[in-house]
Design a protein around this motif. Structure first.
Motif, PDB file in Angstrom:
ATOM      1  N   ALA A  59       0.828  -1.205   0.000  1.00 30.99           N
ATOM      2  CA  ALA A  59       0.000   0.000   0.000  1.00 30.99           C
ATOM      3  C   ALA A  59       0.860   1.251   0.000  1.00 30.99           C
ATOM      4  N   THR A  60       2.067   1.168   0.571  1.00 33.08           N
ATOM      5  CA  THR A  60       2.935   2.333   0.682  1.00 33.08           C
ATOM      6  C   THR A  60       3.891   2.412  -0.503  1.00 33.08           C
ATOM      7  N   LEU A  61       4.429   3.601  -0.740  1.00 36.68           N
ATOM      8  CA  LEU A  61       5.349   3.824  -1.848  1.00 36.68           C
ATOM      9  C   LEU A  61       6.797   3.710  -1.386  1.00 36.68           C
ATOM     10  N   ASP A  62       7.698   3.733  -2.363  1.00 37.30           N
ATOM     11  CA  ASP A  62       9.126   3.627  -2.123  1.00 37.30           C
ATOM     12  C   ASP A  62       9.805   4.885  -2.658  1.00 37.30           C
ATOM     13  N   ALA A  63      11.084   5.038  -2.331  1.00 38.01           N
ATOM     14  CA  ALA A  63      11.847   6.198  -2.804  1.00 38.01           C
ATOM     15  C   ALA A  63      13.154   5.730  -3.418  1.00 38.01           C
ATOM     16  N   ALA A  64      13.552   6.399  -4.498  1.00 33.30           N
ATOM     17  CA  ALA A  64      14.872   6.228  -5.087  1.00 33.30           C
ATOM     18  C   ALA A  64      15.559   7.583  -5.063  1.00 33.30           C
ATOM     19  N   ILE A  65      16.812   7.609  -4.616  1.00 31.29           N
ATOM     20  CA  ILE A  65      17.567   8.846  -4.486  1.00 31.29           C
ATOM     21  C   ILE A  65      18.792   8.738  -5.368  1.00 31.29           C
ATOM     22  N   GLY A  66      18.917   9.615  -6.350  1.00 26.29           N
ATOM     23  CA  GLY A  66      19.985   9.512  -7.330  1.00 26.29           C
ATOM     24  C   GLY A  66      21.157  10.424  -7.031  1.00 26.29           C
ATOM     25  N   THR A  67      22.364   9.919  -7.275  1.00 31.30           N
ATOM     26  CA  THR A  67      23.593  10.704  -7.196  1.00 31.30           C
ATOM     27  C   THR A  67      24.403  10.446  -8.468  1.00 31.30           C
ATOM     28  N   LEU A  68      25.575  11.079  -8.575  1.00 30.93           N
ATOM     29  CA  LEU A  68      26.425  10.870  -9.741  1.00 30.93           C
ATOM     30  C   LEU A  68      27.097   9.511  -9.726  1.00 30.93           C
ATOM     31  N   ASP A  69      27.077   8.825  -8.581  1.00 29.32           N
ATOM     32  CA  ASP A  69      27.766   7.543  -8.451  1.00 29.32           C
ATOM     33  C   ASP A  69      26.834   6.349  -8.349  1.00 29.32           C
ATOM     34  N   GLU A  70      25.681   6.511  -7.671  1.00 30.50           N
ATOM     35  CA  GLU A  70      24.803   5.382  -7.445  1.00 30.50           C
ATOM     36  C   GLU A  70      23.384   5.874  -7.188  1.00 30.50           C
ATOM     37  N   THR A  71      22.466   4.929  -7.082  1.00 28.11           N
ATOM     38  CA  THR A  71      21.078   5.239  -6.764  1.00 28.11           C
ATOM     39  C   THR A  71      20.693   4.483  -5.507  1.00 28.11           C
ATOM     40  N   SER A  72      20.328   5.230  -4.461  1.00 28.79           N
ATOM     41  CA  SER A  72      19.923   4.616  -3.201  1.00 28.79           C
ATOM     42  C   SER A  72      18.428   4.330  -3.217  1.00 28.79           C
TER      43      SER A  72
END
Length: 426
Positions: free
Chosen positions: A290-303
C-alpha cells in the motif's frame, strides 16, 4: 507534467540497449515525422475527466514542452508548446502554442519575457487540468517581490483564454523571497487540489483549493514550517492515508531531503529524512504494497528506500542516477525506475523491488544532448510511454515517444517523432 515521480531534466548520451525485443517494437505504428503529419488539427473538445495533464478534458493525457527550438540562435523564447493526446496517443498535429504576448497577464502594463510551465493540476475542480506558469514580473529589488506565478485554466478547447495571476495573501508569505517552486496535491484530503509554494527561511505557503478563476485560493493560513526551502513535485500519497505528501529539499542542488506528510491541516508533519542526492523519485517498486518507495539519485549510485514513510528496507543500484522518474511501462502494476547518468536506463520493478536484472537501455532519438521530458500513459492502454527529446543547439531537436511494452519494458523504436519547430509555424 507530471506522473508519480519527481520532475526530471535528464542529460543523456547515446547508448545501445540489451534485449531490445524488436518483434514487439515492429508491431507498433511507423514513427510519424512532422513533414508527413497534418499541418494542424483542431484540439478535440472534451467534457471533463480525471486524467492527469488533460487540459481539454477528453480523457487523454497531453504533453507540455518548455524551451522550444528557435528560428535562429539567441532569439526570444517562443513560449510553451502543448501536444494534445488521443486514443492513439500523442497527436503532434493537435497542438497549441502558449506565448506571453497572447496568454500572459501583464504587470504594471508590462508583459513578461519568461513564460515557463511549472506544474499541472485541476485547480478549480471543473474536470479540466490547469497549468501553473512562471513569469518574470518587474521588480526593483525593494521590499517583497510580486508573485511570479500565473494560472492558465483548461477548457473543452484546451488552455484557452488569458492567464490570471496567482493570489497569495500577505498572511501566507514570509520574508522577501520569490514565491516559486509550486507543487500541486490534495494535501488536506478534502478532494480539492491545493498548491504548496516556497516562502522563505524553511517555510512554505500552503494554498487550499479549489481556486477561483481569478487565481484566489479558498483559504491560505500562516506559512507552514518545513525541513527545507525547496518543495519538489510531483506529490504522492506515500502511506495511503488519503493525504498527498511531498519531498522538501534543503537547497536547489545536491543535498539531503525529507518527506513532508499531508494531513487535515495540510503538509505539516515531517516524516523520514532521505539521503543526499540530486533527485528523488517516489513510486511503487514492489508488488502488493500500500505504501510507496523512494529512489535517491547521485552521480555515483542510486539509493533505494522501501516502504515509506518508515523505510523498512534499503538498497542501492550501482549506477549513477543524477535524475530519476518512475512509471509502469509493462502494465503489471509495479513501477519501473527511469535513471540517467551517462545513459538512459529503465530498471524493472519486481515483487522484491527494483533490480538490475532485465534493465533496458534506451537510445535517444537523433544526435545531440537528450532529456527525458515526460513519462505517462498517453494512449490509455495501461502502459506508460517514455518521451525523450534530443537537442542540437537552440535550433534543432527531435521529440520521440517510446511506447511501453509487456516484454522488454520500452519499445526499441519510437511510435511518434516530431520537432518542436512546428510551434514556430504561423
Amino acid at each position: 507534467m507530471c506522473t508519480a515521480a519527481m520532475s526530471v531534466t535528464l542529460l543523456l548520451a547515446a547508448a545501445c540497449g540489451p534485449n531490445r525485443h524488436d518483434d514487439a517494437a515492429s508491431a507498433r505504428p511507423t514513427p510519424v515525422e512532422m513533414a508527413d503529419a497534418p499541418a494542424r488539427l483542431p484540439v478535440p473538445a472534451g467534457k471533463g475527466s480525471k486524467v492527469p495533464d488533460d487540459f481539454n478534458g477528453d480523457g487523454h493525457r497531453d504533453l507540455v514542452l518548455n524551451d522550444l527550438v528557435k528560428a535562429q540562435a539567441h532569439a526570444d523564447d517562443a513560449g510553451i508548446g502543448i501536444v494534445y493526446g488521443s486514443d492513439r496517443g500523442l497527436t503532434p498535429g493537435a497542438r497549441q502554442l502558449l506565448s506571453p504576448r497572447r496568454q500572459a497577464a501583464p504587470t504594471k502594463g508590462q508583459l513578461p519575457a519568461v513564460f515557463d510551465a511549472e506544474e499541472t493540476c485541476d485547480l478549480d475542480g471543473d474536470g479540466f487540468t490547469d497549468l501553473v506558469v512562471s513569469t518574470d514580473p518587474p521588480y526593483d529589488g525593494q521590499g517583497r517581490p510580486p508573485v511570479p506565478l500565473q494560472l492558465l485554466f483548461g477548457s473543452p478547447k484546451g488552455l484557452a483564454g488569458k492567464a490570471v495571476k496567482l493570489a497569495i495573501p500577505a498572511s501566507a508569505r514570509v520574508g522577501n523571497d520569490w514565491p516559486d517552486r509550486p507543487v500541486c496535491g490534495d494535501f488536506d484530503g478534502d478532494g480539492a487540489q491545493d498548491l504548496v509554494v516556497h516562502a522563505s527561511g524553511g517555510q512554505l505557503s500552503f494554498l487550499r483549493g479549489p481556486f477561483s478563476r481569478k487565481g484566489t485560493p479558498r483559504t491560505a493560513g500562516a506559512p507552514v514550517p518545513a525541513p527545507g526551502n525547496v518543495p519538489t513535485g510531483p506529490s504522492a500519497d506515500v502511506n495511503d492515508d488519503g493525504y498527498d505528501d511531498l519531498v522538501i529539499r534543503t537547497n536547489e542542488g545536491a543535498g539531503p531531503s525529507a518527506l513532508v506528510l499531508g494531513g487535515p491541516t495540510g503538509p505539516t508533519r515531517t516524516g523520514v529524512t532521505l539521503p543526499s542526492g540530486i533527485d528523488v523519485a517516489l513510486g511503487a517498486f514492489g508488488k502488493g504494497k500500500a505504501t510507496l518507495d523512494a529512489a535517491i539519485g547521485t552521480l555515483d549510485e542510486t539509493s533505494l528506500r522501501y516502504d515509506l514513510p518508515a523505510t523498512a528496507a534499503r538498497g542501492t543500484l550501482d549506477v549513477p542516477g543524477s535524475m530519476l522518474d518512475t512509471a509502469d511501462f509493462d502494465g503489471d502494476g509495479i513501477g519501473e525506475l527511469v535513471s540517467s547518468g551517462s545513459r538512459l536506463r529503465v530498471f524493472r520493478g519486481r515483487t522484491a523491488g527494483v533490480g538490475e536484472s532485465g534493465m533496458v537501455t534506451v537510445e535517444p532519438p537523433g544526435r545531440g544532448t537528450a532529456r527525458v521530458i515526460a513519462v505517462g500513459d498517453f494512449d490509455g492502454d495501461g502502459r506508460a510511454e517514455l518521451v525523450v527529446r534530443a537537442y542540437v543547439g537552440e535550433t534543432k531537436d527531435t521529440v520521440a515517444v517510446y511506447p511501453g511494452v509487456e516484454k522488454g519494458l520500452v519499445a526499441a523504436r519510437p511510435s511518434v517523432t516530431f520537432s518542436s519547430s512546428v510551434f514556430l509555424a504561423p
